[in-house]
Design a protein around this motif. Structure first.
Motif, PDB file in Angstrom:
ATOM      1  N   SER A  97       0.826  -1.202   0.000  1.00 37.10           N
ATOM      2  CA  SER A  97       0.000   0.000   0.000  1.00 37.10           C
ATOM      3  C   SER A  97       0.863   1.257   0.000  1.00 37.10           C
ATOM      4  CB  SER A  97      -0.896   0.003   1.237  1.00 37.10           C
ATOM      5  OG  SER A  97      -0.101   0.257   2.393  1.00 37.10           O
ATOM      6  N   ASN A 170      -8.016  -1.626   0.984  1.00 37.46           N
ATOM      7  CA  ASN A 170      -7.527  -0.327   1.472  1.00 37.46           C
ATOM      8  C   ASN A 170      -6.957  -0.533   2.874  1.00 37.46           C
ATOM      9  OD1 ASN A 170      -6.999   2.292   2.193  1.00 37.46           O
ATOM     10  ND2 ASN A 170      -9.163   2.869   2.395  1.00 37.46           N
ATOM     11  N   ASP A 172      -4.444   0.674   4.459  1.00 33.70           N
ATOM     12  CA  ASP A 172      -4.073   1.836   5.282  1.00 33.70           C
ATOM     13  C   ASP A 172      -5.317   2.464   5.923  1.00 33.70           C
ATOM     14  OD1 ASP A 172      -1.458   1.403   4.547  1.00 33.70           O
ATOM     15  OD2 ASP A 172      -1.504   2.874   2.923  1.00 33.70           O
ATOM     16  N   ASN A 196      -7.210   5.980   1.078  1.00 37.09           N
ATOM     17  CA  ASN A 196      -5.936   5.387   1.480  1.00 37.09           C
ATOM     18  C   ASN A 196      -5.059   6.447   2.174  1.00 37.09           C
ATOM     19  OD1 ASN A 196      -4.717   6.930  -0.522  1.00 37.09           O
ATOM     20  ND2 ASN A 196      -3.856   5.201  -1.637  1.00 37.09           N
ATOM     21  N   SER A 197      -3.807   6.108   2.438  1.00 36.94           N
ATOM     22  CA  SER A 197      -2.972   7.016   3.235  1.00 36.94           C
ATOM     23  C   SER A 197      -2.586   8.278   2.464  1.00 36.94           C
ATOM     24  CB  SER A 197      -1.722   6.293   3.738  1.00 36.94           C
ATOM     25  OG  SER A 197      -1.009   5.749   2.650  1.00 36.94           O
ATOM     26  N   THR A 211      -2.960   4.600  -7.617  1.00 40.72           N
ATOM     27  CA  THR A 211      -2.643   4.022  -6.309  1.00 40.72           C
ATOM     28  C   THR A 211      -1.997   2.641  -6.454  1.00 40.72           C
ATOM     29  OG1 THR A 211      -4.835   3.008  -6.169  1.00 40.72           O
ATOM     30  CG2 THR A 211      -4.589   5.211  -5.234  1.00 40.72           C
ATOM     31  N   GLU A 213      -2.382   0.204  -4.496  1.00 39.42           N
ATOM     32  CA  GLU A 213      -3.374  -0.811  -4.155  1.00 39.42           C
ATOM     33  C   GLU A 213      -4.171  -1.231  -5.402  1.00 39.42           C
ATOM     34  OE1 GLU A 213      -3.042   2.154  -2.739  1.00 39.42           O
ATOM     35  OE2 GLU A 213      -3.014   2.016  -0.541  1.00 39.42           O
TER      36      GLU A 213
END
Ligand SMILES: [Zn+2]
Length: 326
Positions: A97, A170, A172, A196-197, A211, A213
């Motif tokens: 991630s 997801n 994070d 997400n982060s 992303t 992910e």
């Protein structure tokens, strides 16, 4: 108050595709602060019998009475136990991630064979793309537990179909928890975060792939070529009678009309029957034209390809965005 408890219970059809059933509200506990949510209606149905509260294989969510969901470490530890208990269950990391955590894929196949080469169709069930909407993860753990416990129906199904399960996409957002991260929903107390982060919404990234992910998901789909893809959510709280809703693009707007026809005439019909028999009220994912007043009219949603079901439509992968209601 939490009303998730649900279980993926695959239903095998002649064409070797499986679907999932979920179960709805089970337990209640007092919220520290009562959100102004619609009244929780009493419910009971046969899917309550899927909940296990005693023995070695109670899932963390069941152990808490569905008031909490296990964190990243606890979830992975439970999956490790499952994989140790059954050679048919395997787990591996498919990506990292934005925040540096591992995105895990769990496979359930007869004999632990490789789903890419064993010649069977695969169902990809993905949970936690929005981590505050965690029902699918806990249901998936229950399903894998049932398999380990020797559920005969599941064993017959897995003889014919592979299950690919992403418990925490997801990952994070999954760890960014709090009582008020998901205020318009009845629990869990440690509900995760939507993005997400990097504060990117993974379910808007199916085309752009900004992303890591989502790039991992696309690599997975290209590698494993699933026959059916379920993207499991919890709705943001429309006030309607349905406790389970699903979305795929209608034939009028579909890039894959034959697939849409199959989803409508075969899969949805089977799901509706199975879910109704279990006491649920399945229905289409609809929205109010005026969000505060459904009587003003409802709208059907056509997803563009930045969404899971929109991308599935574009690339001819039968894809259903699935939501339980809080
Ligand atoms: Zn969602």
């Amino acid at each position: 108050m939490l009303k998730i408890a649900q279980s993926l219970r695959p239903v095998l059809r002649n064409h070797y595709l499986i679907a999932a059933t979920l179960l709805a509200p089970l337990s209640a506990h007092a919220d520290p602060v009562q959100a102004p949510l619609p009244e929780l209606l009493p419910w009971s149905g046969s899917s309550e019998a899927l909940v296990v509260t005693q023995g070695d294989w109670v899932t963390p969510a069941e152990a808490s009475g569905f008031s909490t969901t296990p964190d990243y470490r606890q979830t992975r530890a439970f999956i490790d136990r499952l994989a140790t208990a059954s050679p048919d269950i395997k787990a591996r990391d498919i990506g990292t991630s934005a925040g540096g955590r591992q995105v895990q894929l769990v496979t359930l196949t007869a004999g632990g064979s490789d789903p890419r080469t064993n010649g069977k169709p695969s169902l990809l069930a993905q949970a936690s793309i929005h981590s505050g909407e965690i029902d699918g993860k806990d249901a998936g753990l229950m399903l894998l537990r049932d398999y380990v416990n020797g559920d005969e129906e599941l064993r017959r199904l897995i003889e014919r179909v592979n299950l690919l399960f992403i418990p925490m996409l997801n990952v994070d957002g999954h760890e960014r928890t709090g009582l008020y991260t998901r205020m318009n929903q009845r629990g869990p107390d440690n509900a995760g975060w939507r993005t997400n982060s990097n504060n990117l919404n993974l379910n808007r990234d199916y085309t752009k792939l900004d992303t890591p992910e989502q790039r991992a998901v696309m690599d997975l789909i290209n590698d494993y070529q699933p026959s059916l893809y379920l993207d499991i959510h919890v709705t943001d709280g429309e006030d309607y009678q349905y406790d389970i809703t699903y979305a795929y693009n209608g034939a009028f707007a579909s890039d894959s009309p034959a697939i849409t026809n199959w989803l409508e005439t075969s899969l949805q019909k089977d799901l509706d029957r199975t879910l109704s028999d279990a006491g649920h009220i399945p229905g289409p994912l609809i929205f109010g034209v005026n969000p505060k007043e459904f009587a003003d009219g409802i709208s059907h949603w056509t997803a563009p390809p930045r969404f899971s079901n929109g991308l599935g439509d574009l690339r001819h992968l039968p894809t259903v965005l699935w939501k339980t209601t809080p």
